[in-house]
Design a protein around this motif. Structure first.
Motif, PDB file in Angstrom:
ATOM      1  N   UNK A  13       0.789  -1.223   0.000  1.00 46.45           N
ATOM      2  CA  UNK A  13       0.000   0.000   0.000  1.00 46.45           C
ATOM      3  C   UNK A  13       0.821   1.273   0.000  1.00 46.45           C
ATOM      4  N   UNK A  14       2.143   1.162   0.146  1.00 49.05           N
ATOM      5  CA  UNK A  14       3.004   2.343   0.108  1.00 49.05           C
ATOM      6  C   UNK A  14       3.039   2.846  -1.336  1.00 49.05           C
ATOM      7  N   UNK A  15       2.801   4.141  -1.517  1.00 51.99           N
ATOM      8  CA  UNK A  15       2.798   4.706  -2.865  1.00 51.99           C
ATOM      9  C   UNK A  15       4.225   4.883  -3.373  1.00 51.99           C
ATOM     10  N   UNK A  16       4.346   5.046  -4.667  1.00 53.54           N
ATOM     11  CA  UNK A  16       5.665   5.285  -5.267  1.00 53.54           C
ATOM     12  C   UNK A  16       6.277   6.560  -4.699  1.00 53.54           C
ATOM     13  N   UNK A  17       5.460   7.569  -4.460  1.00 60.23           N
ATOM     14  CA  UNK A  17       5.950   8.827  -3.882  1.00 60.23           C
ATOM     15  C   UNK A  17       6.485   8.611  -2.465  1.00 60.23           C
ATOM     16  N   UNK A  18       5.767   7.861  -1.647  1.00 58.24           N
ATOM     17  CA  UNK A  18       6.222   7.570  -0.283  1.00 58.24           C
ATOM     18  C   UNK A  18       7.515   6.770  -0.303  1.00 58.24           C
ATOM     19  N   UNK A  19       7.594   5.792  -1.215  1.00 57.57           N
ATOM     20  CA  UNK A  19       8.799   4.982  -1.319  1.00 57.57           C
ATOM     21  C   UNK A  19       9.993   5.843  -1.709  1.00 57.57           C
ATOM     22  N   UNK A  20       9.827   6.706  -2.692  1.00 53.90           N
ATOM     23  CA  UNK A  20      10.932   7.564  -3.121  1.00 53.90           C
ATOM     24  C   UNK A  20      11.356   8.528  -2.014  1.00 53.90           C
ATOM     25  N   UNK A  21      10.409   9.044  -1.246  1.00 56.05           N
ATOM     26  CA  UNK A  21      10.739   9.923  -0.122  1.00 56.05           C
ATOM     27  C   UNK A  21      11.577   9.170   0.917  1.00 56.05           C
ATOM     28  N   UNK A  22      11.177   7.957   1.235  1.00 54.50           N
ATOM     29  CA  UNK A  22      11.929   7.155   2.205  1.00 54.50           C
ATOM     30  C   UNK A  22      13.326   6.833   1.685  1.00 54.50           C
ATOM     31  N   UNK A  23      13.431   6.475   0.408  1.00 54.78           N
ATOM     32  CA  UNK A  23      14.738   6.175  -0.169  1.00 54.78           C
ATOM     33  C   UNK A  23      15.629   7.402  -0.190  1.00 54.78           C
ATOM     34  N   UNK A  24      15.050   8.576  -0.399  1.00 59.86           N
ATOM     35  CA  UNK A  24      15.840   9.806  -0.364  1.00 59.86           C
ATOM     36  C   UNK A  24      16.388  10.062   1.042  1.00 59.86           C
ATOM     37  N   UNK A  25      15.618   9.773   2.075  1.00 58.67           N
ATOM     38  CA  UNK A  25      16.127   9.878   3.446  1.00 58.67           C
ATOM     39  C   UNK A  25      17.325   8.960   3.642  1.00 58.67           C
ATOM     40  N   UNK A  26      17.248   7.755   3.084  1.00 58.40           N
ATOM     41  CA  UNK A  26      18.377   6.828   3.186  1.00 58.40           C
ATOM     42  C   UNK A  26      19.595   7.364   2.433  1.00 58.40           C
ATOM     43  N   UNK A  27      19.378   7.902   1.241  1.00 56.16           N
ATOM     44  CA  UNK A  27      20.487   8.467   0.464  1.00 56.16           C
ATOM     45  C   UNK A  27      21.158   9.618   1.198  1.00 56.16           C
ATOM     46  N   UNK A  28      20.364  10.403   1.910  1.00 54.49           N
ATOM     47  CA  UNK A  28      20.901  11.559   2.633  1.00 54.49           C
ATOM     48  C   UNK A  28      21.898  11.138   3.713  1.00 54.49           C
ATOM     49  N   UNK A  29      21.768   9.925   4.226  1.00 50.26           N
ATOM     50  CA  UNK A  29      22.703   9.438   5.240  1.00 50.26           C
ATOM     51  C   UNK A  29      24.125   9.360   4.693  1.00 50.26           C
ATOM     52  N   UNK A  30      24.255   9.178   3.402  1.00 51.08           N
ATOM     53  CA  UNK A  30      25.572   9.058   2.789  1.00 51.08           C
ATOM     54  C   UNK A  30      26.183  10.367   2.351  1.00 51.08           C
ATOM     55  N   UNK A  31      25.497  11.463   2.557  1.00 49.18           N
ATOM     56  CA  UNK A  31      25.982  12.765   2.094  1.00 49.18           C
ATOM     57  C   UNK A  31      26.683  13.558   3.196  1.00 49.18           C
ATOM     58  N   UNK A  32      27.525  12.882   3.946  1.00 48.72           N
ATOM     59  CA  UNK A  32      28.347  13.568   4.939  1.00 48.72           C
ATOM     60  C   UNK A  32      29.807  13.273   4.615  1.00 48.72           C
ATOM     61  N   UNK A  33      30.703  14.157   5.022  1.00 48.35           N
ATOM     62  CA  UNK A  33      32.110  14.048   4.644  1.00 48.35           C
ATOM     63  C   UNK A  33      32.775  12.752   5.102  1.00 48.35           C
TER      64      UNK A  33
END
Length: 54
Positions: A13-33
Motif C-alpha cells: 500500500x506504500x505509494x511510489x511517492x512515499x517509497x521515493x521519499x523514504x529512499x531519499x532519506x536513506x540516500x541523505x545518510x551518505x551525504x556527509x564528509x
C-alpha cells in the motif's frame, strides 16, 4: 573502517511517492564528509527489497 548495511521492505500500500521519499532519506545518510562510499538500491536476493550500504 566501519561497514554498515541496512535492508528494508516497504509495507503493502506504500505509494511510489512515499517509497521515493523514504529512499531519499536513506540516500541523505551518505551525504556527509566522513562517508567515503554509499549506495541505495534494490536488494539482490534475500528477504528484503531495498538495501542501502556504506
Amino acid at each position: 573502517m566501519i561497514y554498515h548495511h541496512n535492508r528494508i521492505t516497504f509495507k503493502a500500500g506504500v505509494t511510489a511517492e512515499q517509497r521515493e521519499e523514504a529512499l531519499e532519506y536513506l540516500r541523505a545518510q551518505g551525504r556527509i564528509d566522513a562517508v567515503k562510499s554509499f549506495v541505495v538500491g534494490k536488494e539482490v536476493g534475500g528477504d528484503y527489497a531495498w538495501g542501502p550500504s556504506s
